[in-house]
Design an enzyme around this catalytic site. Structure first.
Site, short mmCIF file in Angstrom:
data_model
loop_
_atom_site.label_atom_id
_atom_site.label_comp_id
_atom_site.label_asym_id
_atom_site.label_seq_id
_atom_site.Cartn_x
_atom_site.Cartn_y
_atom_site.Cartn_z
N GLU A 1 0.81 -1.22 0.00
CA GLU A 1 0.00 0.00 0.00
C GLU A 1 0.83 1.27 0.00
OE1 GLU A 1 0.97 -1.38 3.92
OE2 GLU A 1 -0.33 -2.33 2.46
N ASP B 1 16.93 17.65 -31.29
CA ASP B 1 17.12 18.51 -32.45
C ASP B 1 18.55 19.06 -32.40
OD1 ASP B 1 16.96 20.30 -30.38
OD2 ASP B 1 15.56 21.65 -31.34
N ASP C 1 12.15 22.17 -29.20
CA ASP C 1 11.50 23.40 -28.73
C ASP C 1 10.57 24.05 -29.74
OD1 ASP C 1 13.36 24.26 -30.55
OD2 ASP C 1 14.37 25.67 -29.21
N ASP D 1 8.59 19.90 -33.33
CA ASP D 1 9.03 18.89 -32.36
C ASP D 1 7.89 18.40 -31.47
OD1 ASP D 1 11.78 19.09 -33.11
OD2 ASP D 1 11.92 20.94 -31.96
N ASN E 1 6.19 -14.30 3.90
CA ASN E 1 5.19 -14.30 4.97
C ASN E 1 4.02 -15.22 4.64
OD1 ASN E 1 6.55 -12.64 6.65
ND2 ASN E 1 5.42 -10.77 6.10
N ASN F 1 2.63 -4.43 9.70
CA ASN F 1 2.68 -3.89 8.34
C ASN F 1 2.90 -2.38 8.37
OD1 ASN F 1 2.49 -4.55 5.55
ND2 ASN F 1 0.52 -3.48 5.48
N ASP G 1 6.15 -0.42 6.99
CA ASP G 1 6.01 0.62 5.97
C ASP G 1 6.65 1.93 6.42
OD1 ASP G 1 4.72 -0.97 4.14
OD2 ASP G 1 2.71 -0.45 4.82
#
Length: 888
Positions: free
Chosen positions: A310, A352, A630, A634, A698, A723, A727
């Site tokens: 998560e 370019d 630019d 392009d 696990n 958990n 985390d």
């Protein structure tokens, strides 16, 4: 008003421009229902209803609430939201009031909101910064109207048939047919990439039908700029009907998936499929062996939360956001966070030429005498010509006048008095000034195109031995065939080096009436050559070398000609093998081009569609492609590339389609971006592999314990807290360093590699989980439901510590703590979480969490288990690296 056109309508518009280019002025006016004095107010109103405002369609950043909604569109976020809803229904709505549990809902909800809000805030602020880069200046045009005469109006108010006046510095406000012109030079760099201005004239073109649109020299296009001269022009097409607008229309709508999008989706669905298999197994085994299906379901939900990475959206976003902040310190604005990883995965950079590899500034590179040797005497004549001409000076004159040191030395204003001028025209392709010298004689100095000048020179200077600047003349000798051939050969060689070449000649007259004309430009004395170049940037060569060392190959995709491009590429260290031109490209099928595309480094004279085609074929071959540009030409390629890179001085439509905007157009900045990208990607992969392997292990432990234990191996609340703590320990990963070996080559998502990693590394933890089970079951006699709290506390600590240690084992291919230490934030946070995990069963919260203090005799066993775990993991890691030649 924004209108969409079909292919047929676009073809009709292109046909109209060719027709107008072919016709004489009066016929062109009739075709557009216009008049040489301009449109009436009534006609303007009717045409505006028909054609709308002179605006080009483009994408705008979505509203904040749309961006917020898009931040939720992630497979893991979706899984967590579903689990939170199920938990809310099971633990709250269907539970008795006294037994309602909000823990799962709250923990999962907090994780979802942190991840979503972090991503939303970073992308919202980045898009706002990019929007502010766009020019806020109101652009106007001088229009001639029958009712009101000449006046300034906003360019959005122009309609087809309007007559506009153009002069140096103006932007061309629409696609126009030139009716009258004088010394008109237009820069089309934003459409073609060509750095030199092109000549435009007003004469009709008989064979217009056979010419490409951009080759019509009596048509000027929206968005280009007037460099010098003046013109009266008829507006032919406005808004989306212009060449600029036709390109812009192809750039709206949903972007294609990039390398990052595809990679993270593959990994996400790999983990989700794994979870969809394992969770039902755990649920069924616990339901069958324990007989309590409700407890089994709640435990299954907790396992699903535990299996879901998560924090992946948040870890990914935190890594990308940190990379964006680092890049902002190098004058880089990241519009789309995913571009950070894409730039790290990039193994081909298409760029370019103008302004990226070159200075984007014309300089006088050579001044050679007729023997092709550098000679300051030639520069003297060129300087006098450019200084004294009264016409609007173009970029070539500006380059000559950069040599300001000649001004005082030659006393150009005291010793040379301007008498007359023969202005430039497109037929002669040369111009002259007439000066009065101190001796009273008149001096005509002429410069122009090679062939035209050579035809009017009968003599040349013999430069002798002296190459320095001096005021006395060199010896004059007749121009014979051998000398003419030498001049043409020298000119050709200079062209092959990418130089724009002019000749300079002079002629002296005794004092005479000031009635000089074109006929006086004859029998001149050739002084030599002046050669101009948009030179390579000093930083381009070392930047390209460093990108090559990082495994990034460079391909030049330019609209400019191949001669200039070859010269620049040689100068900056890009290999020049076989150059493919746009016309050749169209003759190759996709399969034929795919076969040779890896060997091509230069593709010149490309159209916007061809640039986009090259980018897509490179992606089809498995490359992660960056594109730097630019101009409007392009924009399509910027959009299709995995990472589009532009600059703050680019046209708006290029900036809108770019992922990254540089405040400094320099490839060296990109090198830093590549390194930041790879470091960011490495830290993301660390989290995924840590989580995937840990969760995989696990689940083996859960399956075995669920099958053989007479009680749940861990309560749902234990799983959630474990958990959450795990985390939290990984929040510091974005601040971690990466091994040098990882940075040195492009890195891509590899779902197969991750699944292989899970299979080989994950089960190691299960071996030591089962060892812990045996210790708790047989040594500490926690083998019955009444002693389950002791068992669960023992596994809680061992599981959390082994998961936290794996952070250090997996983050490097070296030996942790000996050959490689994690960054200080990682060491600090993982150590803190391990301490919290050990102390939790001894804390006042233990009873509420259904944990209990462990006997001190447990900890020697714990140390032995963890040490053995690290040792075996390192041994398997070494084998894995030898076997598969990869780690992270």
């Amino acid at each position: 008003m924004i209108t969409h056109f079909s292919v047929r309508e676009n073809a009709a518009i292109m046909k109209l421009i060719h027709q107008v280019a072919k016709k004489e002025n009066q016929e062109s006016l009739l075709l557009l229902n216009s008049h040489q004095e301009g449109l009436t107010g009534r006609m303007v109103g009717l045409k505006r209803k028909q054609f709308g405002l002179n605006e080009v369609q483009h994408n705008k950043a979505p509203s904040w609430y749309v961006q917020l909604f898009q931040a939720f569109l992630n497979p893991f976020i979706a899984v967590l939201i579903v689990l939170a809803i199920i938990s809310f229904v099971m633990d709250v709505l269907l539970a008795d009031p006294a037994e309602r549990e909000y823990k799962t809902v709250i923990v999962v909800g907090v994780m979802v909101m942190l991840s979503v809000l972090l991503r939303f805030w970073q992308e919202f602020t980045s898009s706002n910064a990019a929007e502010q880069l766009k020019s806020m200046v109101k652009t106007t045009a001088t229009v001639l109207r029958k009712t009101s005469g000449k006046r300034e109006i906003d360019i959005t108010e122009l309609v087809p048939g309007d007559i506009v006046l153009l002069s140096a510095g103006d932007m061309v406000p629409a696609d126009c047919r030139i009716l009258q012109s004088k010394d008109l030079f237009i820069s089309q760099a934003m459409l073609t990439g060509e750095s030199f201005p092109v000549e435009k004239r007003h004469a009709a073109i008989a064979d217009a039908d056979q010419k490409a649109l951009l080759e019509l020299d009596n048509i000027c296009f929206m968005g280009t700029n007037i460099v010098s001269g003046t013109a009266l022009a008829l507006v032919v097409c406005t808004g989306n009907r212009t060449y600029f607008g036709a390109l812009g229309k192809t750039l709206t709508g949903k972007r294609a998936e990039t390398s990052f999008d595809k990679g993270v989706n593959k990994v996400s669905w790999l983990l989700i499929r794994f979870m969809l298999v394992m969770v039902p197994l755990v649920f069924l085994i616990n339901g069958i062996t324990k007989g309590d299906w409700m407890d089994a379901l709640l435990f299954g939900i907790s396992v699903a939360v535990g299996l879901t990475p998560e924090m992946l959206p948040m870890i990914v976003t935190a890594n990308l956001a940190k990379g964006a902040r680092n890049m902002s310190k190098s004058n880089v604005i990241v519009k789309r966070l995913n571009a950070i990883q894409n730039i790290g995965a990039m193994d081909v950079l298409c760029t370019d030429k103008t302004g990226t590899l070159t200075m984007d500034k014309i300089v006088l590179e050579r001044h050679l005498n007729v023997q092709a040797e550098q000679d300051d005497e030639v520069l003297k004549w060129a300087y006098l010509n450019s200084f004294h001409q009264t016409g609007l000076k173009n970029l070539l004159d500006a380059a000559i006048l950069e040599h300001i040191e000649l001004h005082d030395y030659l006393k150009v204003e005291e010793d040379y008095q301007k008498l007359d001028e023969i202005p430039f025209d497109f037929h002669r392709r040369r111009m002259s000034v007439v000066l009065k010298q101190k001796n009273g004689k008149h001096l005509l100095i002429c410069k122009g195109a090679v062939e035209e000048m050579l035809a009017h020179c009968s003599h040349s200077f013999d430069p002798g031995e002296d190459r320095q600047l001096h005021k006395e003349q060199d010896k004059v000798v007749p121009m014979d065939k051998q000398m003419r051939d030498t001049v043409l050969n020298t000119s050709r060689k200079l062209n092959e080096e990418g130089l724009r070449v002019l000749l300079v000649a002079i002629k002296e007259y005794d004092e005479r009436p000031l009635n000089y004309s074109i006929s006086d430009e004859s029998n001149m004395v050739l002084t030599g050559f002046i050669g101009f170049l948009d030179p390579a940037k000093p930083s381009a060569k070392p930047a390209i070398e460093s990108l090559h060392k990082l495994g990034v190959s460079i391909k030049v995709l330019t609209g400019d000609n191949e001669i200039v491009t070859r010269k620049i590429c040689r100068d900056v260290g890009i290999p020049v093998n076989h150059i493919v031109l746009g016309a050749e490209l169209d003759k190759l099928s996709d399969d034929e081009l795919l076969e040779q595309i890896d060997q091509l480094s230069i593709l010149a004279k490309l159209s916007p569609v061809q640039k986009s085609r090259v980018v897509k074929l490179l992606q089809r071959k498995g490359h992660t492609v960056g594109f730097m540009g630019d101009g409007i030409n392009d924009a399509a390629a910027l959009r299709d590339a995995d990472v589009g890179i532009s600059v703050d001085t680019a046209v708006d439509i290029a900036k809108e389609n770019a992922d990254i905007i540089l405040l400094e157009k320099d490839l060296m900045v990109l090198r830093k971006g590549v390194i930041y990208g790879r470091r960011t990607f490495g830290n993301i992969i660390k989290y995924i592999k840590m989580t995937a392997s840990s969760n995989f292990g696990n689940m083996f432990s859960m399956l075995g314990a669920s099958a053989f234990l007479p009680f749940l191996p861990m309560l749902p609340i234990h799983l959630l807290i474990q958990n959450l703590l795990y985390d939290i320990s990984q929040i510091s990963i974005p601040w971690d360093s990466m091994d040098k070996e990882f940075i040195e080559k492009p890195q891509k998502w590899d779902a197969r590699g991750i699944s292989r990693f899970m299979v080989f590394i994950g089960p190691i933890s299960s071996i030591f989980d089962y060892a812990t089970f045996a210790v708790m079951f047989f040594v500490f006699k926690a083998n019955s439901p009444e002693h389950q709290s002791l068992f669960q506390s023992g596994w809680f600590i061992e599981g959390l510590l082994s998961q936290t240690l794996i952070v250090h084992m997996i983050r490097t291919r070296k030996v942790p703590f000996i050959q490689s230490w994690a960054a200080a934030p990682v060491v600090a946070l993982t150590s803190l979480i391990m301490v919290v995990g050990i102390l939790l069963p001894f804390s006042p919260f233990a009873a509420a969490l259904k944990l209990q203090p462990l006997p001190l005799s447990y900890f020697p066993w714990l140390v032995g288990i963890l040490f053995s775990y690290c040792l075996l993991t390192q041994m398997v890691k070494n084998w894995f690296i030898r076997k598969f030649s990869q780690w992270l």
